[in-house]
Scaffold this motif. Structure first.
Motif, mmCIF file in Angstrom:
data_model
loop_
_atom_site.group_PDB
_atom_site.id
_atom_site.type_symbol
_atom_site.label_atom_id
_atom_site.label_comp_id
_atom_site.label_asym_id
_atom_site.label_seq_id
_atom_site.Cartn_x
_atom_site.Cartn_y
_atom_site.Cartn_z
ATOM 1 N N THR A 62 0.649 2.639 11.986
ATOM 2 C CA THR A 62 1.340 3.767 11.370
ATOM 3 C C THR A 62 2.722 3.380 10.889
ATOM 4 O O THR A 62 3.231 3.956 9.931
ATOM 5 C CB THR A 62 1.457 4.943 12.350
ATOM 6 O OG1 THR A 62 2.096 4.508 13.538
ATOM 7 C CG2 THR A 62 0.095 5.522 12.673
ATOM 8 N N SER A 63 3.349 2.414 11.526
ATOM 9 C CA SER A 63 4.677 1.993 11.081
ATOM 10 C C SER A 63 4.591 1.050 9.882
ATOM 11 O O SER A 63 5.565 0.916 9.137
ATOM 12 C CB SER A 63 5.429 1.316 12.231
ATOM 13 O OG SER A 63 4.771 0.121 12.603
ATOM 14 N N ASP A 64 3.473 0.439 9.668
ATOM 15 C CA ASP A 64 3.294 -0.452 8.527
ATOM 16 C C ASP A 64 3.152 0.385 7.248
ATOM 17 O O ASP A 64 2.319 1.286 7.168
ATOM 18 C CB ASP A 64 2.051 -1.309 8.736
ATOM 19 C CG ASP A 64 1.979 -2.476 7.766
ATOM 20 O OD1 ASP A 64 2.788 -2.509 6.822
ATOM 21 O OD2 ASP A 64 1.104 -3.342 7.962
ATOM 22 N N GLN A 65 3.949 0.123 6.251
ATOM 23 C CA GLN A 65 3.970 0.902 5.011
ATOM 24 C C GLN A 65 2.650 0.794 4.232
ATOM 25 O O GLN A 65 2.276 1.716 3.523
ATOM 26 C CB GLN A 65 5.130 0.445 4.126
ATOM 27 C CG GLN A 65 6.490 0.797 4.689
ATOM 28 C CD GLN A 65 6.654 2.300 4.838
ATOM 29 O OE1 GLN A 65 6.205 3.070 3.991
ATOM 30 N NE2 GLN A 65 7.263 2.722 5.930
ATOM 31 N N ARG A 66 1.923 -0.292 4.395
ATOM 32 C CA ARG A 66 0.672 -0.451 3.671
ATOM 33 C C ARG A 66 -0.391 0.518 4.136
ATOM 34 O O ARG A 66 -1.272 0.915 3.370
ATOM 35 C CB ARG A 66 0.149 -1.881 3.842
ATOM 36 C CG ARG A 66 1.069 -2.933 3.251
ATOM 37 C CD ARG A 66 0.546 -4.300 3.557
ATOM 38 N NE ARG A 66 0.572 -4.518 5.005
ATOM 39 C CZ ARG A 66 0.014 -5.554 5.613
ATOM 40 N NH1 ARG A 66 -0.636 -6.459 4.923
ATOM 41 N NH2 ARG A 66 0.095 -5.683 6.925
ATOM 42 N N PHE A 67 -0.344 0.934 5.394
ATOM 43 C CA PHE A 67 -1.384 1.797 5.966
ATOM 44 C C PHE A 67 -0.867 3.182 6.339
ATOM 45 O O PHE A 67 -1.557 3.937 7.005
ATOM 46 C CB PHE A 67 -1.979 1.138 7.205
ATOM 47 C CG PHE A 67 -2.515 -0.244 6.942
ATOM 48 C CD1 PHE A 67 -3.613 -0.428 6.144
ATOM 49 C CD2 PHE A 67 -1.879 -1.353 7.479
ATOM 50 C CE1 PHE A 67 -4.104 -1.696 5.893
ATOM 51 C CE2 PHE A 67 -2.361 -2.624 7.237
ATOM 52 C CZ PHE A 67 -3.478 -2.806 6.431
ATOM 53 N N SER A 68 0.316 3.557 5.919
ATOM 54 C CA SER A 68 0.884 4.846 6.310
ATOM 55 C C SER A 68 0.112 6.017 5.707
ATOM 56 O O SER A 68 0.034 7.093 6.304
ATOM 57 C CB SER A 68 2.356 4.928 5.915
ATOM 58 O OG SER A 68 2.481 4.837 4.507
ATOM 59 N N HIS A 69 -0.493 5.843 4.536
ATOM 60 C CA HIS A 69 -1.239 6.931 3.904
ATOM 61 C C HIS A 69 -2.552 7.237 4.623
ATOM 62 O O HIS A 69 -3.107 8.323 4.474
ATOM 63 C CB HIS A 69 -1.521 6.600 2.439
ATOM 64 C CG HIS A 69 -2.531 5.514 2.265
ATOM 65 N ND1 HIS A 69 -2.225 4.177 2.429
ATOM 66 C CD2 HIS A 69 -3.853 5.569 1.959
ATOM 67 C CE1 HIS A 69 -3.311 3.459 2.217
ATOM 68 N NE2 HIS A 69 -4.316 4.270 1.928
ATOM 69 N N VAL A 70 -3.048 6.322 5.410
ATOM 70 C CA VAL A 70 -4.338 6.509 6.085
ATOM 71 C C VAL A 70 -4.265 7.639 7.104
ATOM 72 O O VAL A 70 -5.208 8.418 7.246
ATOM 73 C CB VAL A 70 -4.780 5.186 6.753
ATOM 74 C CG1 VAL A 70 -6.012 5.399 7.598
ATOM 75 C CG2 VAL A 70 -5.035 4.133 5.698
ATOM 76 N N THR A 71 -3.166 7.782 7.805
ATOM 77 C CA THR A 71 -3.058 8.829 8.830
ATOM 78 C C THR A 71 -2.971 10.220 8.226
ATOM 79 O O THR A 71 -3.348 11.198 8.872
ATOM 80 C CB THR A 71 -1.820 8.595 9.710
ATOM 81 O OG1 THR A 71 -0.658 8.558 8.871
ATOM 82 C CG2 THR A 71 -1.941 7.304 10.476
ATOM 83 N N LYS A 72 -2.527 10.334 6.981
ATOM 84 C CA LYS A 72 -2.384 11.643 6.340
ATOM 85 C C LYS A 72 -3.563 11.996 5.442
ATOM 86 O O LYS A 72 -3.688 13.136 5.013
ATOM 87 C CB LYS A 72 -1.090 11.658 5.514
ATOM 88 C CG LYS A 72 0.135 11.478 6.362
ATOM 89 C CD LYS A 72 1.359 11.343 5.513
ATOM 90 C CE LYS A 72 2.554 11.001 6.393
ATOM 91 N NZ LYS A 72 3.715 10.617 5.605
ATOM 92 N N ASP A 73 -4.412 11.072 5.155
ATOM 93 C CA ASP A 73 -5.543 11.293 4.254
ATOM 94 C C ASP A 73 -6.714 11.923 5.016
ATOM 95 O O ASP A 73 -7.206 11.355 5.991
ATOM 96 C CB ASP A 73 -5.972 9.966 3.638
ATOM 97 C CG ASP A 73 -6.888 10.147 2.447
ATOM 98 O OD1 ASP A 73 -7.305 11.292 2.189
ATOM 99 O OD2 ASP A 73 -7.174 9.148 1.775
#
Length: 104
Positions: free
Chosen positions: A8-19
């Motif tokens: 979640t702290s990695d900017q590359r995967f931050s959208h995954v938690t909100k999608d």
């Protein structure tokens, strides 16, 4: 493996938690609702298979009815409505046939 906090702290995967595509499916929506017409498959001998080994050759105490109960659920309200609809449709169908015969 990386922990969830690191992902979640990695900017590359931050959208995954909100999608919403990646959210877990709710418990009530996991099972498929089926009509009362198909309730016999839960206790009919034709649908019951006793597994002794799995696909890799390991011993298993498992039957196919347990899988059916895990994936399917009987719906009560939908089957009552569908039964009423089929009776009405059958009545209309009979009227059309009788009218066609009278015309001949």
């Amino acid at each position: 493996m990386a922990s969830k906090k690191e992902l979640t702290s990695d900017q590359r995967f931050s959208h995954v938690t909100k999608d919403p595509r990646f959210w877990e499916m709710p418990e009530k929506d996991r099972k498929i609702k089926i009509d009362k017409r198909f309730r016999a498959m839960f206790h009919d001998k034709k649908f019951k298979l006793k597994y002794t080994i799995d696909k890799r050759g390991r011993p298993v105490n498992h039957s196919s009815t347990e899988d059916l109960k895990r994936f399917y659920d009987l719906s009560d309200s939908d089957s009552d409505l569908s039964g009423a609809d089929t009776k009405v449709f059958a009545g209309k169908k009979m009227k059309k046939k009788s009218q066609n015969r009278k015309e001949e």
